[in-house]
Design an enzyme around this catalytic site. Structure first.
Site, PDB file in Angstrom:
ATOM      1  N   LYS A  79      -8.239   1.871   4.381  1.00 59.02           N
ATOM      2  CA  LYS A  79      -7.835   0.465   4.379  1.00 59.02           C
ATOM      3  C   LYS A  79      -6.604   0.266   5.250  1.00 59.02           C
ATOM      4  CE  LYS A  79      -5.659   1.397  -0.135  1.00 59.02           C
ATOM      5  NZ  LYS A  79      -5.665   1.038  -1.578  1.00 59.02           N
ATOM      6  N   ASN A 110       2.112  -4.383  -5.775  1.00 60.61           N
ATOM      7  CA  ASN A 110       2.089  -5.722  -5.186  1.00 60.61           C
ATOM      8  C   ASN A 110       3.363  -6.480  -5.523  1.00 60.61           C
ATOM      9  OD1 ASN A 110      -0.921  -6.160  -4.150  1.00 60.61           O
ATOM     10  ND2 ASN A 110      -0.975  -4.945  -6.023  1.00 60.61           N
ATOM     11  N   ARG A 135      -5.163  -4.593 -12.794  1.00 58.43           N
ATOM     12  CA  ARG A 135      -3.896  -5.211 -12.410  1.00 58.43           C
ATOM     13  C   ARG A 135      -2.964  -5.183 -13.624  1.00 58.43           C
ATOM     14  NH1 ARG A 135      -2.104  -8.715  -8.666  1.00 58.43           N
ATOM     15  NH2 ARG A 135      -2.976  -7.086  -7.316  1.00 58.43           N
ATOM     16  N   ASP A 137      -1.586  -1.892  -9.202  1.00 55.80           N
ATOM     17  CA  ASP A 137      -3.029  -1.677  -9.239  1.00 55.80           C
ATOM     18  C   ASP A 137      -3.292  -0.242  -9.656  1.00 55.80           C
ATOM     19  OD1 ASP A 137      -3.415  -4.254  -8.452  1.00 55.80           O
ATOM     20  OD2 ASP A 137      -4.060  -3.797  -6.416  1.00 55.80           O
ATOM     21  N   GLU A 147      -1.720   0.601  -5.661  1.00 54.14           N
ATOM     22  CA  GLU A 147      -0.927  -0.381  -4.932  1.00 54.14           C
ATOM     23  C   GLU A 147       0.228  -0.852  -5.803  1.00 54.14           C
ATOM     24  OE1 GLU A 147      -2.903  -3.661  -3.048  1.00 54.14           O
ATOM     25  OE2 GLU A 147      -4.539  -2.418  -2.279  1.00 54.14           O
ATOM     26  N   ARG A 189     -10.553  -5.484 -12.917  1.00 55.13           N
ATOM     27  CA  ARG A 189     -11.415  -6.214 -11.986  1.00 55.13           C
ATOM     28  C   ARG A 189     -12.592  -5.322 -11.632  1.00 55.13           C
ATOM     29  NH1 ARG A 189      -6.391  -7.122  -8.215  1.00 55.13           N
ATOM     30  NH2 ARG A 189      -6.154  -5.004  -9.018  1.00 55.13           N
ATOM     31  N   LYS A 211       0.829  -1.211   0.000  1.00 52.74           N
ATOM     32  CA  LYS A 211       0.000   0.000   0.000  1.00 52.74           C
ATOM     33  C   LYS A 211       0.863   1.260   0.000  1.00 52.74           C
ATOM     34  CE  LYS A 211      -3.796  -2.510   0.679  1.00 52.74           C
ATOM     35  NZ  LYS A 211      -3.220  -3.868   0.802  1.00 52.74           N
ATOM     36  N   ARG A 267     -15.329  -2.428  -4.174  1.00 54.60           N
ATOM     37  CA  ARG A 267     -14.068  -3.151  -4.335  1.00 54.60           C
ATOM     38  C   ARG A 267     -14.124  -4.009  -5.591  1.00 54.60           C
ATOM     39  NH1 ARG A 267     -14.148  -6.510   1.044  1.00 54.60           N
ATOM     40  NH2 ARG A 267     -16.254  -6.790   0.210  1.00 54.60           N
TER      41      ARG A 267
END
Length: 321
Positions: free
Chosen positions: A163, A286, A213, A276, A284, A228, A128, A236
């Site tokens: 979050k 990842n 993504r 993201d 984000e 997504r 994050k 979300r």
């Protein structure tokens, strides 16, 4: 070892879904290219004074047309430096045991093991908070555990997403609006009454078009991302939260973000990264076990897993003898 060995540090095999798991996709690609495939499950790594870091490796063969999709052919105790490639694929939570596994893998690196992603880089890049290093792509954001500061942010940005810094799969992500009577309990839950740091960001309405993504492999973007899409009534897009995945070509903005971050993250030892992106915004970075290989492969025919294994092969070609 005479054969090239591709060994994943991974969650229990019984917990993996062959229809969607990216770790299985990359192991299949390595198997197709002649690698011997092994897995190291929870608790199977150790170090003893006077010895190298070792692990219990289960050597498997895979066939997704059968149930189960894998066969354990043998198990052995191996020093990690004897393996051709070790791939860290353990899912979060990023807890003390996860950190311990990176310590063990880093020690194995000192002994000569080749580990992807680099263990210290995994530790250093919170998925994050790493966006703070690339603020040109980030919406207004605050990281704090102070309730007054978090409330003040909501006053300034009346529609926001809050979050935890250590969550995954869309867990504990809250949409907050100014005047919401649940604001207090949300902040208490996220910060554990001021004991835990959280992130709050201005809400990005482009989430309706998907939380994309974008995959980086050795600094290069995969030409397709997975958008997504949130299910109706959700904020979300995570697949684990019921989102639907739609593979699509990278937009100009997706590519700009990927091409900016790619060389930097590659130089830090991050072979595989999942960015993201919502709209034009990075949300984000990842690095633990980025996913979405299977969905992109199934929908576009582009072999993400083979691109990944080929990148490892190139890394090993330039490795010192």
């Amino acid at each position: 070892m005479s054969l090239k060995t591709f060994v994943c540090v991974i969650d229990p095999l019984t917990s993996l879904n062959p229809k969607k798991d990216s770790s299985i996709a990359m192991m299949e690609a390595a198997q197709a290219r002649g690698w011997r495939i092994g897995v190291i499950e929870d608790g199977a790594l150790w170090w003893k004074h006077g010895e190298c870091v070792r692990a219990t490796v289960s050597w498997i063969a895979m066939d997704r047309s059968q149930k189960p999709w894998y066969t354990v052919q043998s198990t052995s105790t191996v020093a990690l430096k004897e393996l051709t490639a070790v791939v860290m694929r353990k899912d979060p939570p990023f807890d003390a045991e996860f950190v311990t596994s990176t310590w063990l893998l880093e020690q194995a690196e000192r002994e000569g093991a080749r580990v992807f992603n680099k263990p210290s880089a995994i530790r250093d890049h919170n998925e994050k908070f790493t966006i703070a290093q690339f603020s040109q792509f980030v919406v207004p954001t605050l990281v704090s555990r102070n309730a007054d500061q978090l409330r003040g942010f909501l006053e300034e940005h009346p529609d926001a997403i809050a979050k935890p810094l250590d969550g995954m799969g869309g867990s504990s992500i809250f949409r907050m609006t100014k005047g919401d009577p649940n604001t207090g309990v949300i902040l208490e839950t996220l910060t554990e009454h001021g004991r835990k740091t959280a992130m709050i960001q201005r809400y990005i309405p482009e989430i309706v078009d998907g939380d994309k993504r974008v995959l980086l492999i050795d600094g290069e973007p995969v030409p397709y991302c997975l958008a997504r899409l949130p299910k109706e009534g959700e904020h979300r897009g995570n697949l684990a939260a019921g989102g639907t995945g739609r593979a699509q070509p990278l937009s100009d903005t997706d590519r700009q973000i990927a091409e900016t971050l790619g060389p930097i993250l590659k130089d830090r030892g991050l072979l595989l990264v999942g960015l993201d992106v919502i709209g034009r915004n990075l949300t984000e970075v990842n690095v633990t076990s980025p996913t979405c290989f299977r969905e992109i492969m199934d929908q576009t025919g582009f072999n993400v897993a083979e691109m990944f294994v080929q990148a490892i092969e190139r890394k090993l070609e330039v490795a010192p003898c």
